[in-house]
Design an enzyme around this catalytic site. Structure first.
Site, short mmCIF file in Angstrom:
data_model
loop_
_atom_site.label_atom_id
_atom_site.label_comp_id
_atom_site.label_asym_id
_atom_site.label_seq_id
_atom_site.Cartn_x
_atom_site.Cartn_y
_atom_site.Cartn_z
N GLU A 196 -1.26 -5.94 -8.98
CA GLU A 196 -1.52 -6.76 -10.17
C GLU A 196 -2.34 -5.99 -11.20
O GLU A 196 -2.47 -6.41 -12.34
CB GLU A 196 -2.24 -8.05 -9.76
CG GLU A 196 -3.65 -7.90 -9.22
CD GLU A 196 -3.71 -7.45 -7.75
OE1 GLU A 196 -2.72 -6.91 -7.21
OE2 GLU A 196 -4.80 -7.59 -7.14
N CYS A 301 -3.87 8.69 -2.09
CA CYS A 301 -4.08 8.54 -0.65
C CYS A 301 -4.02 9.89 0.05
O CYS A 301 -4.44 10.02 1.19
CB CYS A 301 -3.03 7.63 -0.06
SG CYS A 301 -1.40 8.31 -0.26
#
Ligand code: NAD
Length: 517
Positions: A196, A301
């Site tokens: 979002e 990541c």
């Protein structure tokens, strides 16, 4: 559901048309669809700190509508010939290639990453579309003739049905492509719940998929938060869920999704260690550490967050890293001079900064403090300069947690064995790297490092799309890695057929268990 008027120039939308201004809608059944839940969230421009637009948050009913569209599209899509599906993926590949700058501009506008980095993200996503164009070959099964007299056995791989992807903020275009390229190539229909925080890229990709010829309902997007995610995890018509995000949420997705009978692959957070041996090329190692720690403001990541300096390499290595830091240009992602942009939100920036403070309190040496960067102090954008903490120990909060920002920590150890122990005792196991000139040491490291992806003098060993991506330990819950061959496996299930054709005069009643001899 209310459909929203289509843009005038669907074929050539500008990034401004798509990423600036209006509210970000869901994409259901091949159309932008206005949210009806009355819930929505903010999307910021991280470079200025201003509210750029809002995004609709889906209710459970809106998720249901998207799943219904995907379910309705499934029979037609799975019956579509392999060559036709490959042709559509080729077109999508070409559209993404053509619109690279537009997609990159959307990523920069909402994520904050610099343009060169955003273009890199698009390129790595594109690889996955290219891999998926090979689906006719990838779905070839096996065939065994004459397993018994007149009997043949063969294996097919068939799509699962409606599958869902839930994605993180840090790769708003690439990670969805990791998932949907293979999923739809295999004949599934797809529901994406993007982050979002930077949702516009997903709707842009949806428009390109439609332009490429993907039928309505094959690819859908619902925006939102836990409400949408929970409905996805429980929905009886969703067969599989792919997730990428932080470890606590990945664990929750895996446990909840599997409890509801779904196939789940849930990729979590990371704390990637780069081991530097005394014989390493110091300049090469320092360049690699700086690039891999601070690229994308550390919001990757596969970023290197810990350098493990073995023996007497520590002092010259820390010096070499320190020398490089003042040269890093921090600024707006859209400015071509910038090498590192802002962080994604103010809260995240403050959380990252708090780890520098904790590191100092708990005894780390602060070699560089990103909180002192002029933009961190004066700009309303979500900036933080680069931080380097030396003499970090495994007990410190900054070591024990994933920081996910431009903070590099150095842990000094006396031996190679201590370095490997550190890597292997860490609860995360996404990627790790070793820097050395010693082939034997590198080979031993590759043999014993407990991580899913290993780099040898390569700091960010993200596999190319024809291998698969995944970590070990708390970096992945589930069995199969993402994209590449394991992605094809994840999005299909095997069916084995045993067949015989009538051969007059050979059939007889036999109540024994079927044998091949
Ligand atoms: P996040 O876990 O906060 O969010 C990921 C997704 O989960 C988003 O779509 C979000 O809306 C949803 N979500 C968040 N909280 C939820 C909740 N309580 N219940 C249900 N859904 C929820 O992750 P992020 O901050 O967007 O992304 C950064 C994280 O992702 C880092 O930990 C990073 O290491 C990890 N990551 C991992 C990989 C990998 O391949 N292993 C790749 C990219 C990012």
């Amino acid at each position: 559901m209310t459909q929203v008027a289509e843009p005038k120039s669907a074929g050539a939308p500008s990034p401004r048309e798509k990423a600036v201004g209006e509210r970000v809608r869901h994409w259901i059944g091949g159309r932008r669809v206005e949210g009806t839940s009355g819930r929505r969230g903010p999307v910021y421009d991280p470079a200025t700190g201003t509210l750029a637009r809002e995004v609709d948050y889906a209710s459970a009913e809106e998720v249901d509508a998207a799943v219904a569209a995907a379910r309705a599209a499934f029979p037609g899509w799975r019956s579509t010939s392999l060559s036709r599906r490959a042709e559509i993926l080729f077109r999508m590949r070409n559209l993404v290639e053509k619109h690279r700058p537009d997609i990159a501009a959307i990523l920069t506008a909402e994520h904050g990453k610099v343009t060169s980095d955003a273009l890199g993200e698009v390129a790595r996503g594109l690889e996955n579309l290219e891999f998926a164009t090979g689906v006719p070959h990838l779905l070839k099964g096996g065939y065994s003739e004459q397993v018994s007299t007149g009997v043949d056995v063969y294996q097919l791989r068939q799509p699962l049905g409606v599958v869902a992807g839930i994605t993180p903020f840090n790769f708003p275009a690439m990670v969805p492509m990791w998932m949907f390229a293979n999923a739809i190539a295999c004949g599934n229909t797809f529901l994406l719940k993007p982050s979002e925080k930077d949702p516009s890229a997903s709707v842009y990709l949806a428009e390109l998929l439609r332009e490429a010829g993907v039928p309505d309902g094959v690819f859908n997007v619902v925006h939102g938060d836990k409400v949408a995610v929970d409905r996805i995890l429980e929905h009886p018509d969703i067969r599989a869920v792919s997730f990428v995000g932080s470890t606590p949420i990945a664990r929750y997705i895996y446990e909840t999704g599997t409890k509801h009978g779904k196939r789940v692959q849930a990729l979590g957070g990371a704390k990637n260690h780069m081991v530097v041996l005394p014989d390493a090329d110091i300049d090469m190692a320092a360049d690699a550490a700086v690039s891999a720690a601070y690229g994308s403001a550390g919001e990757r990541c596969m970023a290197i967050s810990v350098v493990v300096a073995v023996g007497d390499v520590a002092d010259p290595l820390v010096d070499a890293i320190k020398q490089r830091l003042p040269k890093i240009q921090v600024g707006a992602g859209s400015d071509s001079a910038s090498e590192m942009g802002p962080l994604v939100t103010r809260e995240h920036r403050d959380r990252v900064a708090s780890y520098v403070a904790k590191g100092a309190e708990q005894g780390a040496t602060v070699v560089a403090d990103g909180r002192e960067h002029p933009l961190a102090k004066e700009s309303d954008g979500f900036y933080l300069g680069v931080s380097l903490l030396d003499n970090v120990t495994p007990e410190m909060d900054s070591y024990r947690n994933e920081i996910f920002g431009p903070v590099l920590e150095v842990v000094r150890v006396p031996t190679y064995d201590e370095a490997v122990r550190l890597v292997n005792e860490n609860p995360y196991g996404n990627g790790t790297a070793i820097f050395t000139r010693d082939g034997g040491a590198a080979r031993q490291f590759q043999f014993e490092a407990e991580a899913g992806m290993v780099g040898i003098n390569v700091p960010i060993p993200v596999p190319v799309a024809y291998y698969s991506f995944g970590g070990w330990k708390n970096s992945l819950f589930g069995d199969l890695h993402m994209y590449g061959p394991e992605g094809i496996q994840f999005y299909t299930r095997a069916k084995v057929v045993t067949s015989r054709w009538p051969d007059p005069g050979t059939s007889q009643v036999d109540l024994g268990f079927p044998r091949t001899r």
